[in-house]
Write an enzyme that holds these catalytic residues in place. Structure first.
Site, PDB file in Angstrom:
ATOM      1  N   HIS A 127      45.806  48.685  48.770  1.00 47.04           N
ATOM      2  CA  HIS A 127      46.362  47.338  48.693  1.00 47.04           C
ATOM      3  C   HIS A 127      47.204  47.120  49.956  1.00 47.04           C
ATOM      4  CE1 HIS A 127      49.080  44.177  47.141  1.00 47.04           C
ATOM      5  NE2 HIS A 127      48.198  43.969  46.182  1.00 47.04           N
ATOM      6  N   ASP A 153      50.225  55.403  44.743  1.00 47.82           N
ATOM      7  CA  ASP A 153      50.432  54.025  44.298  1.00 47.82           C
ATOM      8  C   ASP A 153      49.743  53.890  42.937  1.00 47.82           C
ATOM      9  OD1 ASP A 153      50.341  51.361  43.742  1.00 47.82           O
ATOM     10  OD2 ASP A 153      49.433  50.749  45.652  1.00 47.82           O
ATOM     11  N   GLN A 162      47.993  50.386  39.413  1.00 47.75           N
ATOM     12  CA  GLN A 162      46.872  50.083  38.519  1.00 47.75           C
ATOM     13  C   GLN A 162      46.596  51.210  37.532  1.00 47.75           C
ATOM     14  OE1 GLN A 162      45.366  47.197  38.315  1.00 47.75           O
ATOM     15  NE2 GLN A 162      46.028  46.201  40.204  1.00 47.75           N
ATOM     16  N   CYS A 181      44.139  41.212  48.335  1.00 48.30           N
ATOM     17  CA  CYS A 181      45.144  41.961  49.103  1.00 48.30           C
ATOM     18  C   CYS A 181      44.601  43.321  49.533  1.00 48.30           C
ATOM     19  CB  CYS A 181      46.444  42.146  48.322  1.00 48.30           C
ATOM     20  SG  CYS A 181      47.236  40.606  47.906  1.00 48.30           S
ATOM     21  N   LYS A 224      52.302  44.301  35.604  1.00 48.87           N
ATOM     22  CA  LYS A 224      50.907  44.646  35.307  1.00 48.87           C
ATOM     23  C   LYS A 224      50.789  45.486  34.045  1.00 48.87           C
ATOM     24  CE  LYS A 224      49.655  44.921  40.224  1.00 48.87           C
ATOM     25  NZ  LYS A 224      49.016  43.649  40.534  1.00 48.87           N
TER      26      LYS A 224
END
Ligand SMILES: Cc1ncc(COP(=O)(O)O)c(C=O)c1O
Lengths: 434, 157
Positions: free
Chosen positions: A149, A226, A229, A392, A252
């Protein structure tokens, strides 16, 4: 959907906790609304998830009953607010199996979390007394991947510019997975930090990190994952992952906007210089200089998003109540169903893994030559909300030779009926543009 | 929301059979030629618009790009409406188109001025798509300024 037969000796379906999707959906008020005269079909949870009543209630109740600033009052309301805020931190620590509550730093979102780490590197590189693990200069290297991202690209580009370090990246294969073939040449003794997406927000790929972690340890670099998600969709255990930092973002994972988390190994956070200066992050202040609080306070300057943190705690309670393994299986089944269903759409090309293994419930695709904007617009007229554009992650679009993609992403409230609505909508799109 | 207000037949026609697509050299070597490349950062749509002019007449407007039906059809309409026109006239049409697109669906377009451009009236009701429609027009404005005609380049949409 073809039914899966699991070999004996492997965990069977029945071993996996389940939940009732209809009951889950009843917790989310927004799912009752209509869009353009159709029942809402929300397939954009990778962008932001909806919030259950249990979270909305806690947010409202905090402001209605316990509102006060944290960590600076002796009065009752201040104590209640502080307990709620710190209680949320403890819930989140447990949720990702952090060895210590003090390893959970509240930030605004994943983007801010990554920037905090990047700026800690540059601040440590300024003076002579910075911890060597965080000192960067010409000759040092930062490694990311081609499937990041933008928020895991740009902060590192800027850091490289500030320090003279070099940014390198792991390429992506045609199948949408990390190409680890050159790993030993990419991650070397020059590498100071490797920062990788755990689950791609555009390809849906869940990266197997073990080999990379082993290489990172071998060369003595640091590893940031990261998990924006992955934390919302999979059981995550930071000890198991063996990362040095993970970041994730509340909105999220059924939580509110404005709150995110930086988790870091205790001894690393302790070695990091502060990034933002202000109230609450100090030990003592004189007009000449200041000394700083221990983590996590060192990285939480100013009044934090208190109600948002408390509500994120409620979101974590909600997810824990459902059991993250059940969430994971629900989405695995949806993904298998969706991959099969999308394969029946003429001219549809999936970017990323086409099998429901090593991937999550986020599927990007092209429909012939029809531009994603047009796909998204027709779907919207049918109430189907998908994201279109570069997500993104422009380098991923470039990698696959397209300016934009259409993306459908699922969550714990998604049903197979909604996937059918998507497939039906795509038929409509083809009618308009063919 | 009525989808066919957005995707008018005229727009779909221009999209499927674009007019004047492809960047061209000037027929008249004495013409000034300039181009501008604009991108819509939120969706990655791109267009390059090139003008060839003697300073009073726009002898050619050629373009290339990739993007959605709205941005690509808009470039085709731009080409058709403004090629061969006097600079002053072309700017008047440009202004009318920008006004239509900024009107949130409240502006009634004049077909005598805008020709096929009236089909974009419906697009003005979709704020997310207005930038798509304006993309080639903003590139055109920059290209003409670079060719030394017209006013200074506008703020990019
Ligand atoms: C993989 C990934 N990383 C980082 C982010 C940034 O999250 P936020 O915008 O909440 O900071 C996102 C979400 O947009 C994401 O999907």
């Amino acid at each position: 959907m073809s039914s899966l037969t699991i070999p004996a000796g492997m965990p069977q379906f029945d071993d996996v906790p389940r939940f009732d999707v209809a009951a889950v959906r009843a917790d989310f008020p927004i799912l009752d609304r209509e869009v353009n005269g159709h029942r809402l079909v929300y397939l954009d949870s990778a962008n932001t998830s909806h919030k259950p009543r249990q979270v909305l209630d806690v947010l409202a109740e905090h402001y209605a009953m316990h509102n006060a600033n944290v960590s600076r009052s002796v009065h009752t309301l201040g104590t209640e607010a502080t307990e709620a805020y710190e209680g949320a931190r403890a819930k989140i620590a447990r949720f990702v199996n952090a060895p210590s509550v003090d390893e959970v730093v509240f930030v605004k979102n994943s983007t801010e979390a990554i920037n905090v780490v990047a700026y800690a590197f540059s601040n440590a590189s300024l003076g002579a007394d910075g911890d060597p693990r965080f000192r960067l200069g010409p000759g040092d290297e930062i490694v990311i991947s081609e499937m990041e991202h933008h928020s895991n690209i740009v902060p590192w580009q800027l850091l490289a510019e500030r320090t003279g370090a070099t940014l390198r990246w792991i390429p992506v294969t045609d199948a949408g997975r990390l190409d680890e073939s050159g790993l030993d040449d990419l991650v070397t003794e020059r590498t100071k930090i490797v920062s990788l997406v755990h689950m791609s927000n555009i390809l849906g790929t869940v990266n197997a990190t073990a080999r990379i972690t082993a290489r990172v340890r071998e060369v003595g670099a640091l590893l940031l994952l990261d998990c924006s998600q992955s934390v919302p969709h999979l059981p995550i255990d930071v000890v198991d992952l063996d990362a040095d930092f993970i970041v994730f973002t509340g909105h999220k994972m059924c939580g509110p906007t404005g709150i995110g988390v930086l988790w870091g190994r205790g001894e690393l956070l302790a070695a990091m210089p502060p990034v933002f200066g202000g109230g609450s992050m100090i030990e003592t202040v004189t007009m000449a200089r200041s000394t700083f609080a221990a983590p996590p306070a060192r990285f939480e300057a100013g009044t934090p998003p208190i109600a948002e943190a408390v509500a994120l705690g409620a979101a974590v309670d909600y997810l824990t109540g459902l059991d993250m393994r059940a969430v994971q299986w629900h989405e695995k089944e949806l993904t298998a169903y969706a991959l099969d269903a999308l394969a029946t759409v003429p001219g549809l090309r999936i970017f990323g893994p086409t099998v429901p293994v090593g991937r999550g419930g986020t599927i990007s695709f092209a429909l012939g030559d029809i531009h994603p904007h047009d796909v998204g617009q027709v779907l919207d007229s049918l109430g189907v909300q998908v994201r279109v554009g570069h997500h993104c992650a422009k380098p991923v679009c470039t990698r696959f030779g397209v300016p934009a993609m259409t993306r459908a992403s699922f969550y714990l409230y998604t049903t197979t009926g909604e996937i059918d609505a998507l497939v039906g909508g795509l038929e409509q799109v083809r009618k308009v543009f063919d | 929301m009525q989808l066919d207000q957005l995707y008018q037949e005229i727009i779909l026609d221009h999209y499927k059979r674009p007019h004047g697509r492809g960047l061209r050299d000037a027929d008249d070597p004495a013409d000034r030629v300039a181009e501008a490349h604009h991108v819509n950062p939120t969706c990655g749509d791109e267009v390059t618009v090139r003008v060839a002019t003697d300073g009073t007449v726009l002898h050619d407007i050629s373009y290339d790009g990739m993007g959605c039906s709205i941005s690509q059809a808009s470039a085709s309409v731009l080409h058709e409406l403004l090629r061969g026109r006097g600079v002053g006239e072309a700017f008047a049409v440009h202004e009318a188109f920008v006004e239509l697109m900024s009107g949130r669906g409240q502006v009634t377009p004049d077909e005598d001025v805008l020709g096929d451009g009236v089909a974009f009236a419906g697009v003005a009701r979709y704020p997310a798509r207005v930038k798509c429609a304006l993309l080639p027009w903003m590139a055109f404005k920059d290209a003409t300024a670079r060719a030394g005609v017209g006013v200074s380049p506008e703020v990019k949409a």
